[in-house]
Design an enzyme around this catalytic site. Structure first.
Site, PDB file in Angstrom:
ATOM      1  CG  ASP A  70     -54.962   3.520  46.950  1.00  0.00           C
ATOM      2  OD1 ASP A  70     -54.416   2.462  46.609  1.00  0.00           O
ATOM      3  OD2 ASP A  70     -54.333   4.539  47.296  1.00  0.00           O
ATOM      4  NE  ARG A  89     -56.933   7.317  50.189  1.00  0.00           N
ATOM      5  CZ  ARG A  89     -56.206   6.898  49.160  1.00  0.00           C
ATOM      6  NH1 ARG A  89     -55.142   6.165  49.379  1.00  0.00           N
ATOM      7  NH2 ARG A  89     -56.531   7.202  47.921  1.00  0.00           N
ATOM      8  CG  HIS A 167     -51.010   0.371  48.786  1.00  0.00           C
ATOM      9  ND1 HIS A 167     -51.097   1.733  48.603  1.00  0.00           N
ATOM     10  CD2 HIS A 167     -52.147   0.010  49.434  1.00  0.00           C
ATOM     11  CE1 HIS A 167     -52.240   2.172  49.114  1.00  0.00           C
ATOM     12  NE2 HIS A 167     -52.894   1.149  49.633  1.00  0.00           N
ATOM     13  CB  CYS A 254     -50.947   6.312  44.032  1.00  0.00           C
ATOM     14  SG  CYS A 254     -49.547   5.440  44.673  1.00  0.00           S
TER      15      CYS A 254
HETATM   16  C1  CIR Z   1     -52.322   6.758  51.800  1.00  0.00           C
HETATM   17  O1  CIR Z   1     -51.636   6.526  52.786  1.00  0.00           O
HETATM   18  O2  CIR Z   1     -53.368   6.151  51.571  1.00  0.00           O
HETATM   19  C2  CIR Z   1     -51.874   7.830  50.837  1.00  0.00           C
HETATM   20  N1  CIR Z   1     -51.168   8.838  51.543  1.00  0.00           N
HETATM   21  C3  CIR Z   1     -51.002   7.247  49.751  1.00  0.00           C
HETATM   22  C4  CIR Z   1     -51.711   6.298  48.860  1.00  0.00           C
HETATM   23  C5  CIR Z   1     -50.833   5.734  47.800  1.00  0.00           C
HETATM   24  N2  CIR Z   1     -51.575   4.909  46.908  1.00  0.00           N
HETATM   25  C6  CIR Z   1     -51.090   3.837  46.287  1.00  0.00           C
HETATM   26  O3  CIR Z   1     -49.970   3.412  46.534  1.00  0.00           O
HETATM   27  N3  CIR Z   1     -51.898   3.207  45.429  1.00  0.00           N
END
Ligand code: CIR
Length: 263
Positions: A70, A89, A167, A254
């Site tokens: 991300d 984040r 996402h 991710c």
């Molecule tokens: C979030 O909610 O941002 C994290 N717990 C999970 C992120 C997952 N990332 C992705 O799908 N690229």
């Protein structure tokens, strides 16, 4: 082939603070030791394809920092540091920038105060960068990305992440130059018209977030019907345990940034 063959990947070790990671629905506390074991299997799978994997240390201040995808978009001509839409984040992107600077020589950044965009919403094919608007990615973020990569040879196309889905790539993955693995609910929006689409099996929507990485399709463990569909289509499938990341809405894409840096 540049959309699925890579010389490098970056991963980050899960932090003990992962238990405070973001999640849409609380289905239990992630088990750090089991997540670490799954993470090690994931890295071994990446390395088995011949790629170099840069393993970054855990960042306790950022519970979700294991989900490095991300924080950036990494393409052959350059890297763009994102501006995550989740406030907790935002700082993860700044932590990633120096590592990309080392590998690429320089990086671009999404900087607009109103621009938000997360890598999980971006699917890159050979010709297009599809960006799904979502709760984390807004129109200003998409527009700023389009300006930054205007000379890199892609068409940037804004698409939509289904409601209630974290996402865009939660629901799809690139399998090769013309083929996308997708849930029916996403493919039905028409966003993949012109591509060949393989649907995940009914009831196995959670495995749509897989990755093509060199000769492997790396998918979360436990989705036998979709695995069979992929193997019958000729893909070389590797399953990796994902029970702990799944509690935080995370999956195969991710956990890494995947790229071949141009210098
Ligand atoms: C979030 O909610 O941002 C994290 N717990 C999970 C992120 C997952 N990332 C992705 O799908 N690229």
């Amino acid at each position: 082939m540049q959309s699925y063959t890579f010389s490098h990947a970056i991963t980050r070790r899960p932090a003990a603070s992962i238990i405070a990671g973001l999640r849409a629905v609380d289905t239990g506390t992630p088990d750090l030791a089991l997540m670490q074991a799954h993470h090690a299997d994931y890295i071994a799978a990446l390395i088995s394809t011949g790629a170099e994997v840069v393993e970054l240390g855990a960042l306790e201040a950022f519970p979700d920092s294991v989900f490095v995808e991300d924080t950036a978009l990494c393409l052959p001509k350059g890297a763009v540091v994102m501006r995550p839409g989740a406030p907790s984040r935002l700082g993860e992107a700044a932590e990633m920038a120096p590592h990309l600077e080392t590998l690429y020589g320089h990086v671009l950044r999404i900087e607009g105060a109103d621009s938000f965009i997360e890598g999980g919403d971006i699917l890159t094919t050979e010709t297009e960068i599809l960006v799904g608007r979502s709760a984390r990615t807004n129109a200003a973020g998409v527009a700023e990305l389009a300006r930054l990569v205007a000379d890199w040879g892609y068409t940037v196309r804004e698409v939509f992440t289904p409601p209630g889905v974290l996402h865009f790539k939660t629901d799809c993955s690139l399998l090769d130059a013309e083929t996308i693995l997708s849930t029916k609910r996403l493919a039905d929006s028409g966003c993949f018209d012109g591509y060949k689409v393989i649907h995940v099996a009914d009831g196995e929507e959670a495995c749509a977030n897989s990755i093509r990485f060199n000769d492997l399709v790396i998918m979360p463990a436990g989705f036998a019907k979709t695995r069979r569909i992929l193997e019958q289509a000729g893909y070389n499938v590797r399953e990796i345990g994902n029970s702990e990341c799944a509690k935080l809405d995370g999956g195969m894409s991710c956990l890494s940034l995947r790229f071949t840096p141009a210098r």
